[in-house]
Design a protein around this motif. Structure first.
Motif, PDB file in Angstrom:
ATOM      1  N   ALA A   1       0.832  -1.202   0.000  1.00  0.00           N
ATOM      2  CA  ALA A   1       0.000   0.000   0.000  1.00  0.00           C
ATOM      3  C   ALA A   1       0.868   1.255   0.000  1.00  0.00           C
ATOM      4  O   ALA A   1       0.503   2.263  -0.614  1.00  0.00           O
ATOM      5  CB  ALA A   1      -0.933  -0.004   1.202  1.00  0.00           C
TER       6      ALA A   1
ATOM      7  N   LEU B   1       2.234   1.644  -3.605  1.00  0.00           N
ATOM      8  CA  LEU B   1       1.186   2.088  -4.524  1.00  0.00           C
ATOM      9  C   LEU B   1       0.539   3.408  -4.113  1.00  0.00           C
ATOM     10  O   LEU B   1      -0.352   3.900  -4.795  1.00  0.00           O
ATOM     11  CB  LEU B   1       0.104   1.004  -4.634  1.00  0.00           C
ATOM     12  CG  LEU B   1       0.555  -0.333  -5.213  1.00  0.00           C
ATOM     13  CD1 LEU B   1      -0.585  -1.331  -5.166  1.00  0.00           C
ATOM     14  CD2 LEU B   1       1.062  -0.157  -6.631  1.00  0.00           C
ATOM     15  N   GLU B   2       0.977   3.958  -2.981  1.00  0.00           N
ATOM     16  CA  GLU B   2       0.472   5.225  -2.450  1.00  0.00           C
ATOM     17  C   GLU B   2      -1.034   5.199  -2.203  1.00  0.00           C
ATOM     18  O   GLU B   2      -1.750   6.162  -2.460  1.00  0.00           O
ATOM     19  CB  GLU B   2       0.852   6.392  -3.367  1.00  0.00           C
ATOM     20  CG  GLU B   2       2.353   6.592  -3.474  1.00  0.00           C
ATOM     21  CD  GLU B   2       2.736   7.739  -4.380  1.00  0.00           C
ATOM     22  OE1 GLU B   2       1.829   8.436  -4.895  1.00  0.00           O
ATOM     23  OE2 GLU B   2       3.941   7.923  -4.569  1.00  0.00           O
ATOM     24  N   ILE B   3      -1.531   4.071  -1.703  1.00  0.00           N
ATOM     25  CA  ILE B   3      -2.952   3.965  -1.349  1.00  0.00           C
ATOM     26  C   ILE B   3      -3.122   3.727   0.149  1.00  0.00           C
ATOM     27  O   ILE B   3      -4.165   3.291   0.599  1.00  0.00           O
ATOM     28  CB  ILE B   3      -3.654   2.843  -2.142  1.00  0.00           C
ATOM     29  CG1 ILE B   3      -2.988   1.496  -1.894  1.00  0.00           C
ATOM     30  CG2 ILE B   3      -3.731   3.172  -3.610  1.00  0.00           C
ATOM     31  CD1 ILE B   3      -3.759   0.320  -2.455  1.00  0.00           C
ATOM     32  N   LEU B   4      -2.084   4.053   0.915  1.00  0.00           N
ATOM     33  CA  LEU B   4      -2.124   3.815   2.352  1.00  0.00           C
ATOM     34  C   LEU B   4      -3.125   4.735   3.057  1.00  0.00           C
ATOM     35  O   LEU B   4      -3.580   4.423   4.147  1.00  0.00           O
ATOM     36  CB  LEU B   4      -0.728   3.991   2.943  1.00  0.00           C
ATOM     37  CG  LEU B   4      -0.437   3.391   4.297  1.00  0.00           C
ATOM     38  CD1 LEU B   4      -0.840   1.919   4.327  1.00  0.00           C
ATOM     39  CD2 LEU B   4       1.012   3.528   4.651  1.00  0.00           C
ATOM     40  N   ASN B   5      -3.493   5.841   2.447  1.00  0.00           N
ATOM     41  CA  ASN B   5      -4.472   6.749   3.036  1.00  0.00           C
ATOM     42  C   ASN B   5      -5.904   6.372   2.694  1.00  0.00           C
ATOM     43  O   ASN B   5      -6.840   7.023   3.155  1.00  0.00           O
ATOM     44  CB  ASN B   5      -4.215   8.192   2.585  1.00  0.00           C
ATOM     45  CG  ASN B   5      -2.951   8.741   3.190  1.00  0.00           C
ATOM     46  OD1 ASN B   5      -2.550   8.328   4.274  1.00  0.00           O
ATOM     47  ND2 ASN B   5      -2.319   9.666   2.491  1.00  0.00           N
ATOM     48  N   ASN B   6      -6.085   5.326   1.907  1.00  0.00           N
ATOM     49  CA  ASN B   6      -7.417   4.865   1.542  1.00  0.00           C
ATOM     50  C   ASN B   6      -8.099   4.264   2.773  1.00  0.00           C
ATOM     51  O   ASN B   6      -7.523   3.477   3.512  1.00  0.00           O
ATOM     52  CB  ASN B   6      -7.305   3.819   0.435  1.00  0.00           C
ATOM     53  CG  ASN B   6      -8.642   3.450  -0.146  1.00  0.00           C
ATOM     54  OD1 ASN B   6      -9.678   3.675   0.455  1.00  0.00           O
ATOM     55  ND2 ASN B   6      -8.609   2.847  -1.318  1.00  0.00           N
TER      56      ASN B   6
ATOM     57  N   VAL C   1      -8.278   0.341   2.880  1.00  0.00           N
ATOM     58  CA  VAL C   1      -6.981  -0.266   3.159  1.00  0.00           C
ATOM     59  C   VAL C   1      -6.639  -0.109   4.636  1.00  0.00           C
ATOM     60  O   VAL C   1      -6.208  -1.068   5.292  1.00  0.00           O
ATOM     61  CB  VAL C   1      -5.876   0.367   2.275  1.00  0.00           C
ATOM     62  CG1 VAL C   1      -4.502  -0.121   2.681  1.00  0.00           C
ATOM     63  CG2 VAL C   1      -6.147   0.071   0.814  1.00  0.00           C
TER      64      VAL C   1
END
Length: 58
Positions: free
Chosen positions: A21, A24-29, A32
Motif C-alpha cells: 500500500a 502504490l500510495e494507497i495507504l491513506n485509503n 486499506v
C-alpha cells in the motif's frame, strides 16, 4: 484463539499490506486502513488472550 502459524501469517500479511500500500500510495485509503487495522487488532487481541490463559494455568 489463533494458532502460532495463523498469527505469523497475519503478521506477514499486515507487513506485506503496509509495504504494498505504501508503494502504490494507497495507504491513506479508508478501506486499506480498515483492513490493516482489523488484522492488527486481531493479532493484539490474540496476544492478550493467550497471555491471560497462560497465567490461569500457572
Amino acid at each position: 484463539m489463533l494458532s502460532d502459524k495463523q498469527s505469523l501469517i497475519l503478521c506477514g500479511l499486515m507487513a506485506g499490506g503496509i509495504f504494498v500500500a505504501g508503494i502504490l500510495e494507497i495507504l491513506n485509503n479508508f478501506i486499506v486502513l480498515t483492513i490493516l487495522t482489523i488484522i492488527f487488532l486481531a493479532v493484539i487481541i490474540n496476544i492478550f488472550y493467550v497471555h491471560k490463559i497462560s497465567k490461569k494455568r500457572k
